[in-house]
Design a protein around this motif. Structure first.
Motif, PDB file in Angstrom:
ATOM      1  N   GLN A 219       0.818  -1.207   0.000  1.00  0.00           N
ATOM      2  CA  GLN A 219       0.000   0.000   0.000  1.00  0.00           C
ATOM      3  C   GLN A 219       0.856   1.262   0.000  1.00  0.00           C
ATOM      4  N   ILE A 220       1.944   1.245   0.752  1.00  0.00           N
ATOM      5  CA  ILE A 220       2.807   2.431   0.792  1.00  0.00           C
ATOM      6  C   ILE A 220       3.387   2.697  -0.605  1.00  0.00           C
ATOM      7  N   THR A 221       3.838   1.637  -1.269  1.00  0.00           N
ATOM      8  CA  THR A 221       4.394   1.842  -2.610  1.00  0.00           C
ATOM      9  C   THR A 221       3.291   2.271  -3.591  1.00  0.00           C
ATOM     10  N   ASP A 222       2.067   1.825  -3.337  1.00  0.00           N
ATOM     11  CA  ASP A 222       0.948   2.265  -4.158  1.00  0.00           C
ATOM     12  C   ASP A 222       0.765   3.776  -4.023  1.00  0.00           C
ATOM     13  N   ASP A 223       0.848   4.258  -2.793  1.00  0.00           N
ATOM     14  CA  ASP A 223       0.719   5.695  -2.553  1.00  0.00           C
ATOM     15  C   ASP A 223       1.876   6.459  -3.203  1.00  0.00           C
ATOM     16  N   ILE A 224       3.076   5.846  -3.143  1.00  0.00           N
ATOM     17  CA  ILE A 224       4.234   6.499  -3.760  1.00  0.00           C
ATOM     18  C   ILE A 224       4.044   6.553  -5.287  1.00  0.00           C
ATOM     19  N   ASP A 226       1.321   6.629  -6.808  1.00  0.00           N
ATOM     20  CA  ASP A 226       0.257   7.578  -7.094  1.00  0.00           C
ATOM     21  C   ASP A 226       0.829   8.989  -7.278  1.00  0.00           C
ATOM     22  N   VAL A 227       1.947   9.256  -6.618  1.00  0.00           N
ATOM     23  CA  VAL A 227       2.589  10.567  -6.725  1.00  0.00           C
ATOM     24  C   VAL A 227       3.632  10.582  -7.851  1.00  0.00           C
ATOM     25  N   GLU A 228       4.428   9.495  -7.910  1.00  0.00           N
ATOM     26  CA  GLU A 228       5.576   9.483  -8.824  1.00  0.00           C
ATOM     27  C   GLU A 228       5.294   8.752 -10.132  1.00  0.00           C
ATOM     28  N   GLY A 229       4.208   8.013 -10.177  1.00  0.00           N
ATOM     29  CA  GLY A 229       4.003   7.051 -11.270  1.00  0.00           C
ATOM     30  C   GLY A 229       3.637   7.689 -12.588  1.00  0.00           C
ATOM     31  N   ALA A 237      -5.602   5.942 -13.614  1.00  0.00           N
ATOM     32  CA  ALA A 237      -5.323   7.348 -13.340  1.00  0.00           C
ATOM     33  C   ALA A 237      -4.423   7.470 -12.122  1.00  0.00           C
ATOM     34  N   VAL A 238      -3.343   8.251 -12.198  1.00  0.00           N
ATOM     35  CA  VAL A 238      -2.497   8.488 -11.028  1.00  0.00           C
ATOM     36  C   VAL A 238      -2.782   9.884 -10.485  1.00  0.00           C
ATOM     37  N   GLU A 242      -4.272  12.280  -4.474  1.00  0.00           N
ATOM     38  CA  GLU A 242      -3.811  13.632  -4.184  1.00  0.00           C
ATOM     39  C   GLU A 242      -4.840  14.664  -4.660  1.00  0.00           C
ATOM     40  N   ASN A 243      -5.380  14.434  -5.862  1.00  0.00           N
ATOM     41  CA  ASN A 243      -6.382  15.357  -6.388  1.00  0.00           C
ATOM     42  C   ASN A 243      -7.621  15.398  -5.501  1.00  0.00           C
ATOM     43  N   LEU A 244      -7.957  14.230  -4.942  1.00  0.00           N
ATOM     44  CA  LEU A 244      -9.130  14.166  -4.089  1.00  0.00           C
ATOM     45  C   LEU A 244      -8.840  14.733  -2.707  1.00  0.00           C
ATOM     46  N   GLY A 245      -7.552  15.083  -2.458  1.00  0.00           N
ATOM     47  CA  GLY A 245      -7.190  15.599  -1.153  1.00  0.00           C
ATOM     48  C   GLY A 245      -7.213  14.534  -0.074  1.00  0.00           C
ATOM     49  N   LYS A 246      -7.145  13.255  -0.487  1.00  0.00           N
ATOM     50  CA  LYS A 246      -7.195  12.154   0.475  1.00  0.00           C
ATOM     51  C   LYS A 246      -5.835  11.957   1.125  1.00  0.00           C
ATOM     52  N   ALA A 247      -5.834  11.809   2.441  1.00  0.00           N
ATOM     53  CA  ALA A 247      -4.573  11.514   3.120  1.00  0.00           C
ATOM     54  C   ALA A 247      -4.065  10.145   2.697  1.00  0.00           C
TER      55      ALA A 247
END
Lengths: 295, 295
Positions: A219-224, A226-229, A237-238, A242-247
């Protein structure tokens, strides 16, 4: 060198999973053929097949590699795919793209997407109940799958994800959320492999601890990602969260903090496998694969 | 006189089902409590409980009446309730009222309704896998349930219902549609009772033939109620199919023709039970109850 063995094994698992799914999913027939068609559209022809791979590699630790293993692996993948179909629905994440293809409610329609998800979940239990293993083993596989996929597992995680408001998204909450939403099925993959391999209590405990760490790294790499991908490579969609403002782990820990947490978990996860020695090398490599993946 | 025994048995089954559901459904807890709450909202406090009743009465033919019977009955009811929640969704039948209460997507929201349905389906298999009967019996119950609820059963029927255009709605098609959509779970009720009662092949064959007739009677009387019924009593919008211009047994056979067909099926259904003699009286009465029901 060793990584190329890992990649060969993953490719082999992808091919075996595809074959088992093709064999176990109902063929389109009757006036309801569209539903079998939609289930096959969603389940076949793609996907990283991480869960089936983990299930099979765990079973192989105990010398087990047969049709029952790939049957169980394909049942698990059916549950994963059903969850993606329902998560993508307009009333949930409203995604149009999945694995680089239109999502089921776009390719078909919303009603068919709901029913194709229902059909895959139901099919998973039909597959498990028909495996060529003892009734005892089948019941264990089914009971653990229902728990992992249910309200104390995957569904529970999805509910927390859609209900939690921004203020409540602490690191603790998103850890719990992810340990249910993503972690439960990754844990189940390893649990099912342990059940099929008749692992003893100590072995099972170590393997499940490994799976829990792996799920969190995932999950952590998924979040990463989502930012870097790169949207094309990731196949969806990446920068969406972040666009949704979700933590996410990244927004809470920062990019470097998230990467460090993943690395620390990776070290711990590999440690869990020490009792298995060289036999567990592929499961060790899996940690690195998840850690450095670009999709 | 005998009908009052039937009504007492049905009332008892309703109470036992309610109790078993309350026991087997997860209690609301954790950050995801809303999903357990929604599942309980949909499953508890109402419903005719015809399927649990049929399961229990079939098991009782073989002298079986215990917690495993009511556990299986509650699991079956979970599958029925899940199908109602998903059928009521805006993308399907778009119903606001069910059993006289707001449907789940109205009382909660659409995402919770999808997930509550998913949760109940998953819970059904968890319940079955935990029954206090042999692993062999549990596997049989699970395998048959997955088939009855899946794409060759209930889901298949729902797909035909939403896909079939008016021109194709012949008596043959709507018979097939209903034998899947409604019939499959009614058949399963009797099948599960037979499995729990260790019925032999002849007994099972007769009981399943009875169940198939009963399922069809159930649907024909449903169509009749849709024309003649009182919305308040039926607990959902009536004349809905007629308003939608959907072919039903009534629109194809006429009101009298549909009633005659139901009566003929009733005679045949009762005939299937002759080998069981007096012991099957409640199952015989069930035919009349379905035939003359006003809700």
């Amino acid at each position: 060198m060793k990584f190329s063995i890992f990649k060969d094994k993953l490719t082999e698992a992808q091919s075996n999973t595809e074959q088992a799914l093709d064999q176990w999913l109902p063929k389109p027939e009757g006036h309801q053929a569209v539903i079998m068609d939609a289930m096959r559209y969603a389940a076949l022809g793609g996907g990283k097949r991480i869960r089936p791979f983990l299930l099979a590699e765990t079973a192989e630790l105990f010398g087990r590699d047969d049709d029952a293993v790939w049957g169980a692996a394909s049942a698990l993948e059916c549950v994963h795919v059903y969850s993606l179909i329902h998560d993508d629905l307009p009333c949930m994440d409203d995604d149009n793209l999945r694995r680089g293809k239109p999502t089921v409610h776009i390719a078909y329609d919303e009603a068919i997407a709901v029913l194709a998800g229902d059909g895959l979940l139901t099919q998973a239990f039909e597959i498990m109940s028909g495996l060529d293993v003892s009734a005892d083993v089948r019941v264990k596989l089914i009971q653990s799958l229902a728990k992992a996929a249910g309200t104390q597992g995957m569904i529970g995680g999805q509910v927390i994800d859609i209900m939690a408001d921004e203020a409540s998204r602490t690191e603790e909450l998103i850890s719990q959320l992810q340990s249910l939403k993503t972690g439960a099925l990754i844990r189940y993959a390893v649990e099912a492999g342990s059940i099929l391999g008749s692992a003893n209590a100590d072995q099972t405990e170590n393997l499940l601890a490994y799976a829990d760490d792996l799920g969190l790294i995932f999950q952590i790499t998924d979040d990463i990602l989502d930012v870097e991908g790169d949207a094309k490579r990731v196949g969806k969609a990446v920068k969406k969260d972040e666009n949704l403002g979700k933590a996410t782990f990244v927004s809470i820990l920062g990019l470097e903090g998230a990467k460090e947490k993943a690395r620390n978990l990776a070290t711990r996860a590999k440690g869990r496998l020490e009792p298995f020695g060289q036999k567990a090398q592929i499961l060790v490599d899996t940690v690195d694969y998840i850690l450095v993946r670009d999709q």
